[in-house]
Scaffold this active site. Structure first.
Site, PDB file in Angstrom:
ATOM      1  CG  HIS A  83      -1.321   1.312   1.815  1.00  0.00           C
ATOM      2  ND1 HIS A  83      -2.304   2.075   0.958  1.00  0.00           N
ATOM      3  CD2 HIS A  83      -1.229   2.248   2.675  1.00  0.00           C
ATOM      4  CE1 HIS A  83      -2.570   3.190   1.472  1.00  0.00           C
ATOM      5  NE2 HIS A  83      -1.749   3.301   2.497  1.00  0.00           N
ATOM      6  CG  ASP A 112       6.004  18.293 -26.362  1.00  0.00           C
ATOM      7  OD1 ASP A 112       6.329  17.805 -25.104  1.00  0.00           O
ATOM      8  OD2 ASP A 112       5.062  17.701 -26.915  1.00  0.00           O
ATOM      9  CD1 TRP A 148       7.153   3.394   4.420  1.00  0.00           C
ATOM     10  CD2 TRP A 148       7.994   4.134   2.520  1.00  0.00           C
ATOM     11  NE1 TRP A 148       7.467   4.580   4.675  1.00  0.00           N
ATOM     12  CE2 TRP A 148       8.198   5.079   3.604  1.00  0.00           C
ATOM     13  CE3 TRP A 148       8.871   4.531   1.276  1.00  0.00           C
ATOM     14  CZ2 TRP A 148       8.874   6.302   3.448  1.00  0.00           C
ATOM     15  CZ3 TRP A 148       9.296   5.766   1.439  1.00  0.00           C
ATOM     16  CH2 TRP A 148       9.527   6.662   2.150  1.00  0.00           C
ATOM     17  CB  SER A 175      10.379   6.109 -14.370  1.00  0.00           C
ATOM     18  OG  SER A 175       9.402   6.918 -14.412  1.00  0.00           O
ATOM     19  CB  SER A 176      11.679   9.557 -10.353  1.00  0.00           C
ATOM     20  OG  SER A 176      10.591   8.832  -9.855  1.00  0.00           O
ATOM     21  CG  HIS A 259      12.795  14.253   5.891  1.00  0.00           C
ATOM     22  ND1 HIS A 259      11.833  14.056   6.962  1.00  0.00           N
ATOM     23  CD2 HIS A 259      12.731  15.453   5.752  1.00  0.00           C
ATOM     24  CE1 HIS A 259      10.945  15.130   7.123  1.00  0.00           C
ATOM     25  NE2 HIS A 259      11.432  16.023   6.461  1.00  0.00           N
ATOM     26  CD  GLU A 261       9.814   9.968  -2.455  1.00  0.00           C
ATOM     27  OE1 GLU A 261      10.769  10.357  -3.010  1.00  0.00           O
ATOM     28  OE2 GLU A 261       8.633   9.859  -2.869  1.00  0.00           O
ATOM     29  CE1 TYR A 263       9.087  19.434   3.952  1.00  0.00           C
ATOM     30  CE2 TYR A 263      11.036  17.750   4.309  1.00  0.00           C
ATOM     31  CZ  TYR A 263      10.101  18.689   4.900  1.00  0.00           C
ATOM     32  OH  TYR A 263      10.054  18.795   6.058  1.00  0.00           O
ATOM     33  CB  SER A 274       1.314  28.933  -4.896  1.00  0.00           C
ATOM     34  OG  SER A 274       1.971  28.549  -3.623  1.00  0.00           O
ATOM     35  CG  HIS A 308      13.333  13.989  11.891  1.00  0.00           C
ATOM     36  ND1 HIS A 308      13.279  15.404  11.092  1.00  0.00           N
ATOM     37  CD2 HIS A 308      12.602  13.248  10.932  1.00  0.00           C
ATOM     38  CE1 HIS A 308      12.502  15.060  10.075  1.00  0.00           C
ATOM     39  NE2 HIS A 308      12.277  13.963   9.848  1.00  0.00           N
ATOM     40  CG  HIS A 309      12.535   9.866   9.664  1.00  0.00           C
ATOM     41  ND1 HIS A 309      11.225   9.793   9.198  1.00  0.00           N
ATOM     42  CD2 HIS A 309      12.925  10.893   8.749  1.00  0.00           C
ATOM     43  CE1 HIS A 309      10.894  10.706   8.521  1.00  0.00           C
ATOM     44  NE2 HIS A 309      11.812  11.628   8.225  1.00  0.00           N
ATOM     45  CB  THR A 334       6.309  25.247   6.549  1.00  0.00           C
ATOM     46  OG1 THR A 334       7.676  24.151   6.348  1.00  0.00           O
ATOM     47  CG2 THR A 334       4.987  24.295   6.439  1.00  0.00           C
ATOM     48  CE  LYS A 337       6.726  27.015  -0.077  1.00  0.00           C
ATOM     49  NZ  LYS A 337       6.199  27.652  -1.068  1.00  0.00           N
ATOM     50  NE  ARG A 456       4.438   3.158  11.020  1.00  0.00           N
ATOM     51  CZ  ARG A 456       5.295   3.668  10.316  1.00  0.00           C
ATOM     52  NH1 ARG A 456       6.446   4.225  10.882  1.00  0.00           N
ATOM     53  NH2 ARG A 456       5.102   3.607   8.997  1.00  0.00           N
TER      54      ARG A 456
END
Lengths: 533, 41
Positions: A83, A112, A148, A175-176, A259, A261, A263, A274, A308-309, A334, A337, A456
């Site tokens: 998932h 294009d 994951w 691909s990315s 991390h 990722e 963002y 925006s 921090h993870h 942040t 924003k 979890r």
């Protein structure tokens, strides 16, 4: 972007039988047109969203009551793992790439993408990647089930699915990277004359910064999973202490990717919001320059917060202090924003069409996710939250009413430009209200569960957690079913409806170049580059 | 028909593409190399 630019009207308004889209399946297999490829990315991500969502419903169905009801624990773990992989790499990221493909050339006045054939290849590589990942569910031993993050040594116990899943990740990463290179070279080389960097729409800016992030961190993840592969098949010991390696090294490398990722998923969402808030406030965006600098600051800070993870792995106090404070620093740009979006609405002439509703929900609910993130940044407190449902609640607030709502806002904002038809406003608003109510019923109780100590990634739990799990599961099914309405609104709009004007939203008149071309946007947008003043 | 990029733009597109691809490849190799060095200590 400057609100008072003028441009030579360069849109095609004559027939294009000579070089329009090819007929039949060949159009989609071999297309190099940015709009076709954007559509394919968006349809692909919608399919993945439904598949990944169905897996989440398996998880929520099992957690509806304590005790084992529906699936065995191994399959439960596979569902949580796949998932997440599907939603992150197959749904959210391709959706933002789809929006980028559709909108960036139109917003910068380019005919294009700069590398159209690579664009086609990037998309089909993604289809191959996720076909492999989904096929891995049917391998002996079951699909990947380690979460994951694919932490060793647990992930090395995966059966035959491991090489398939890792190959899928490599393909999706390639691909990315190709997609990102394409976006960067397009923005840097094909902007219309007069469109300086600080005149670009915010969506283009956020994607430019996201693309640099992707090129910097996707190879890191690819490196980490390559090392997993060699540990599993070639007896290396990168992550095995017995051979001189270190399992914690994997966590460092993974989160150095992981991390940023986050963002990568949220910065394009910031860009979409925006674009939308000024349109429906009928005011220019407040603090354009500071929005650009805040985006760049967030991207920079995302590289220096990864540990921090992993506060609980045990690290020196100085390390904990550094990662705690650097994480808290992210709240500053942040906050800039959130302040600017609010200031844009201040004394604006607001209306609440579906894109604005989703953007507003994003503003409130993403901020809840941001605040719970700040709570977790505090190292001693994080020891309590770590690996509980509080974390699950936090990142789902950031990613669902955050990134996913912004993507839906973007789809509702630009859908009339893509199809040439207005969609059913009543159904879209119903979709908004159902989604917003159920997403909170689904995820808010998970804060309570986490604070009460529910871990979890478990298929069964103590009876003290029963009530809020039941509420959360009801929210999950309500949210999932509400999305069928989203699919229906899109299909209905694509098939027909009231004709959309070129400007579509009256407040969009001065915001950016896509509103200067007819709706639907012609297959080839610009005969000659528009001039921006 | 849409006008494509000019020759100068094509050159810059090619150059930027190659540089970015090499950067990505370099990062991939560097992180694996860091794993090799860590494992040898």
């Amino acid at each position: 972007m400057s609100a008072n630019h003028t441009h030579s009207h360069a849109a095609h308004d004559h027939d294009h039988d000579d070089h329009g889209p090819a007929k039949g399946i060949g159009r989609w297999l071999f297309t190099t047109n940015h709009k076709d490829i954007g559509t394919m990315y968006l349809v692909f991500s919608l399919i993945m969203f439904l598949i990944g969502g169905s897996m989440a419903l398996v998880v929520r169905a099992e957690l509806f009551m304590p005790g084992m009801q529906l699936v065995d624990p191994g399959f439960f773990n596979t569902m949580t793992t796949v998932h997440a992989l599907i939603m992150v790499f197959g749904a959210v990221m391709p959706a933002t790439v789809g929006l980028a493909n559709w909108m960036i050339p139109m917003q910068i006045g380019a005919p294009d993408m700069a590398l159209p054939r690579m664009n086609n290849f990037s998309f089909w590589l993604l289809v191959a990647a996720f076909s492999l990942l989904i096929l891995s569910l049917f391998m002996p031993g079951g699909g990947p089930a380690s979460g994951w993050t694919l932490y060793p040594p647990l992930v090395l116990q995966t059966g035959d699915a491991l090489p398939l899943a890792i190959f899928a990740i490599h393909l999706a990463g390639a691909s990315s990277i190709m997609g990102s290179i394409n976006i960067i070279v397009t923005i840097m080389n094909l902007r219309a004359p007069g469109m300086g960097l600080l005149k670009m729409p915010l969506f283009v800016w956020t994607w430019l910064i996201t693309a640099y992030l992707l090129i910097a961190v996707m190879p890191v993840f690819a490196g980490a999973v390559t090392m997993l592969l060699t540990d599993h098949f070639f007896h290396t010991t990168f992550f095995a202490a017995a051979g001189g390696g270190d399992p914690v090294l994997y966590q460092h490398v993974f989160w150095f990717f992981g991390h940023p990722e986050v963002y990568i998923m949220i910065l394009p969402a910031f860009g979409i919001v925006s674009e939308i808030i000024p349109t429906f406030s009928r005011k220019p965006l407040f603090g354009y320059d500071s929005m650009v600098y805040a985006t760049a600051s967030i991207a920079f800070l995302s590289f220096i917060v990864w540990a921090h993870h992993m506060f609980t792995v045990g690290m020196p106090l100085a390390g904990e202090m550094f990662f705690m404070l650097s994480t808290m620093l992210i709240a500053v740009p942040t906050g800039v924003k959130v302040f600017n979006w609010t200031a844009t609405m201040w004394k604006g002439s607001l209306t609440f069409e579906p894109p604005m509703l989703f953007a507003l929900a994003f503003l409130f609910l993403f901020t809840i996710g941001g605040f719970s993130g700040l709570m977790m940044a505090i190292a001693p407190v994080d020891f309590q939250y770590h690996d509980t449902y509080f974390i699950v609640a936090h990142f789902h607030y950031v990613l669902v009413p955050g990134a996913v709502f912004a993507i839906m806002a973007g789809v509702y904002y630009w859908l009339p430009k893509w199809t040439g038809h207005m969609y059913d406003m009543k159904l879209a608003k119903l979709h908004f209200w159902l989604s917003t109510i159920f997403v909170n019923v689904l995820f808010f109780p998970q804060h309570f569960l986490g604070l009460a100590g529910m871990p979890r990634r478990i298929p069964d739990y103590s009876t003290q957690f029963a009530d809020w799990n039941m509420v959360s599961s009801i929210g999950g099914f309500g949210f999932g079913l509400s999305q069928l309405l989203f699919v229906y609104v899109i299909i209905k709009c694509a098939r027909g409806g009231e004709k959309a004007s070129s400007v579509v939203w009256d407040g969009a008149r001065t915001t950016s170049l896509e509103w200067t071309v007819p709706s639907p946007a012609p297959y080839h947008t610009f005969d000659e580059a528009p001039v921006v003043k | 028909m849409s006008t494509g990029p000019t020759e100068e733009q094509r050159r810059r597109i090619r150059r930027t593409t190659i540089v970015l691809a090499l950067v990505a490849l370099g990062i991939y190799v560097a992180f694996i190399a860091s794993g090799v060095m860590k494992a040898q200590h």
